[in-house]
Structure formats: C-alpha cells, structure tokens
Design an enzyme around this catalytic site. Structure first.
Site, PDB file in Angstrom:
ATOM      1  CE  LYS A  54      19.599  13.943  19.957  1.00 12.81           C
ATOM      2  NZ  LYS A  54      21.038  14.150  19.890  1.00 12.81           N
ATOM      3  CD  GLN A  98      23.815  12.720  18.174  1.00  6.66           C
ATOM      4  OE1 GLN A  98      22.904  13.550  18.182  1.00  6.66           O
ATOM      5  NE2 GLN A  98      24.014  11.913  19.202  1.00  6.66           N
ATOM      6  CG  ASP A 121      23.388  19.491  21.836  1.00  3.96           C
ATOM      7  OD1 ASP A 121      22.573  18.752  22.416  1.00  3.96           O
ATOM      8  OD2 ASP A 121      24.017  19.160  20.812  1.00  3.96           O
TER       9      ASP A 121
HETATM   10  N1  GUN Z   1      25.964  12.548  21.737  1.00  8.85           N
HETATM   11  C1  GUN Z   1      25.511  11.945  22.858  1.00  8.85           C
HETATM   12  N2  GUN Z   1      24.657  12.754  23.516  1.00  8.85           N
HETATM   13  C2  GUN Z   1      24.581  13.887  22.807  1.00  8.85           C
HETATM   14  C3  GUN Z   1      23.850  15.087  22.980  1.00  8.85           C
HETATM   15  O1  GUN Z   1      23.102  15.305  23.954  1.00  8.85           O
HETATM   16  N3  GUN Z   1      24.014  16.028  22.009  1.00  8.85           N
HETATM   17  C4  GUN Z   1      24.847  15.835  20.954  1.00  8.85           C
HETATM   18  N4  GUN Z   1      24.959  16.820  20.072  1.00  8.85           N
HETATM   19  N5  GUN Z   1      25.528  14.741  20.767  1.00  8.85           N
HETATM   20  C5  GUN Z   1      25.393  13.770  21.690  1.00  8.85           C
END
Ligand code: GUN
Length: 286
Positions: A54, A98, A121
């Site tokens: 990311k 996350q 998100d």
């Molecule tokens: N863990 C797995 N996929 C995601 C996601 O799309 N966003 C977040 N914040 N955590 C994750």
C-alpha cells in the site's frame, strides 16, 4: 476452451496512471497532496506485506503516505488516541487500520473511531449503510476493484446469475450488494450452505472469497463462467495462491483472475482512488 486471464496488473496500471494524473492536477490546482495513513498493530507477516504494498502504491501515485507500526500488545486506548491524532492531521485524508487486530482490541470500536470522511476502507457503519442504500461515499476496495475489472473487461452483470462464496464484511457481503446494484441476480453461499457445489455450478459470474487454497474445483464451475478469485493463501511450498484450482478451472471458465496479479492489485488501486476522492473533497470544503 481455455479462459481469458484477466490481467489485474495491466488494468490496475491503467487506472493508477489516471489516478496519478488526477492527483498531480489536484496538487497543481490547490496544493493538496493526497495523504494516506496506514496503521498496523503487531507483526502479522501477511499484513506487513499488504501494508508495504500500500505504501509503495501511494508513493508511485505521488501521494503522501505514513505507516504507523504499533507493538502487538498495544492497548486499545493507545490505538484510539493515534486515530484521533490522524483525524486532526490536515495532511492525512485517508486512515486505514490494517486488520486483523490483536485480541485485546475491539475491531468494531476501532472502525467506529475512524471519521467516515477519512474511512477509505469504507468499513465504518455509516459508509456501509450509505453503500447499502446506493448512495456511497467510498466503495469497499476489494469488491469495487472486482466491479472495475468486470467493467473494463466488458463483462456485463445485468441479468446474470452471480454467486458469491463467502460472507465476510470486507468482501462477501459488499460484493453481493454491488453485484445486485449492477442488476445481477445474486446468491451468497457460506460455510453453512448445504449445496454450495450445485449453486456454484449455476453461476455466470462466480466470486470465491473463502480463504482456502484449492477450494473451488472445476466440477463447481459452469462451462463459460466468469471466475473471480479473491483468495490470498500460501500453499504447502509457501507460494501465494488463491481459492481456485486455477489449472483445471481455467479450462472451463470464459474468464478467470490469477493470484497473484488479479484481485489484489485492484484492491490497492481502489484504495488509491478512495484516498484521492477524500483529498479532492477537501478542495471544495476549504
Ligand atoms: N485486511 C485484509 N484486507 C484488508 C483491507 O482491505 N483493509 C484492511 N484495513 N485490512 C485488511
């Protein structure tokens, strides 16, 4: 006939180029540089890889990004304080915590603490509700990335039998909602479904988000179906693989997404899109 492999990397590169151009234009017009903060608690190796990807994607798009690493024994209040600090930081337009979080932290309390206009998100209840009502602020990244892939590959959803396997808040549920909003006829299968194989075989568009390598076998796929693999698993040799038996299913499907190089790169692309939208919205506010 062998399926066409949907090249997520190629599609994502094209969308990211557009995002980069829009970000540069925003900065030129208003001095705003889109900013994303990613918070990771603990040392989950898969999460560390996602967070690194990311950050790299942000840098390539010309965004400002910070990664905040907190120890695995961080108390919930310390994480909430950090979110508050990021909420007040004008350089930060998107905040992402996350998941999964360590057991001492209540995931729902954390998601609720992120202000909806920085919730890139789209996990906050307000954003989930808005999406459900068809008035989204942000779209959840993985399902939105899949819809973008379908659109750019020219695969129509309207009137199609769509089957989503998996009912998570992050993928299965919002995926079903977006397919329905695109006028698909949607069925959701999950761990308690009695006849998943039979339902899967009816699908024109089949989205598999189970989290088990080799789950979707060729006998579960109709000839000519479009197969979207959301899985991110490690096989016995430690290699990244999806939920779909790619070799066999690709002989039956009309389109298929690979892992890696499929859905995952699109997910990050939609995160960039949401962060840019969050930044762009500041232009009119100030
Ligand atoms: N863990 C797995 N996929 C995601 C996601 O799309 N966003 C977040 N914040 N955590 C994750």
């Amino acid at each position: 006939m062998a399926a066409k492999i949907i090249d997520g990397k190629r599609i994502a590169a094209a969308v990211r180029e557009e995002i980069r151009t829009r970000a540069a234009a925003l900065t030129e017009r208003s001095g705003i540089v889109p900013g994303l903060a990613v918070v990771i608690v603990g040392e989950n190796p898969a999460s560390q890889v996602y967070v690194r990807n990311k950050k790299r994607a942000c840098e390539e798009a010309g965004f400002y990004s910070v990664v905040i690493e907190m120890p695995g024994d961080t108390p919930q209040n310390a994480l909430l304080d950090k979110i508050e600090e990021l909420t007040e930081d004008p350089k930060i337009h998107g905040i992402l915590v996350q998941l999964p979080l360590p057991p001492q932290i209540d995931e729902r309390a954390v998601i609720a603490a992120i202000p909806p206009d920085k919730d890139v998100d789209a996990f906050h209840p307000e954003n989930v509700g808005r999406m459900m009502l068809g008035e989204p602020r942000f779209l959840p990244c993985t399902p939105a990335g899949i819809m973008k892939m379908l659109e750019l590959e020219g695969i129509p959803v309207e009137g199609k039998d769509c089957v989503v396997i998996g009912r998570s808040n992050i993928v299965g549920k919002p995926m079903a909602m977006l397919l329905m909003q695109a006028n698909g006829t949607v069925t959701v299968c999950h761990s308690r479904t009695k006849n998943t194989e039979e339902i899967a075989r009816r699908a024109d568009i089949l989205v598999c988000a189970v989290g088990r390598a080799g789950f979707l076998t060729a006998d579960m796929v109709k000839e000519g179906a479009v197969v979207i693999d959301v899985g991110m698993n490690r096989n016995a040799e430690g290699k990244l693989c999806g939920d779909v038996d790619f070799e066999a299913v690709s002989q039956k499907a009309s389109y298929i997404t690979p892992v890696p190089g499929g859905v995952g790169v699109m997910t990050i692309t939609m995160l960039l899109e949401n962060t840019l939208r969050a930044a762009e919205s500041h232009e009119t506010v100030h």
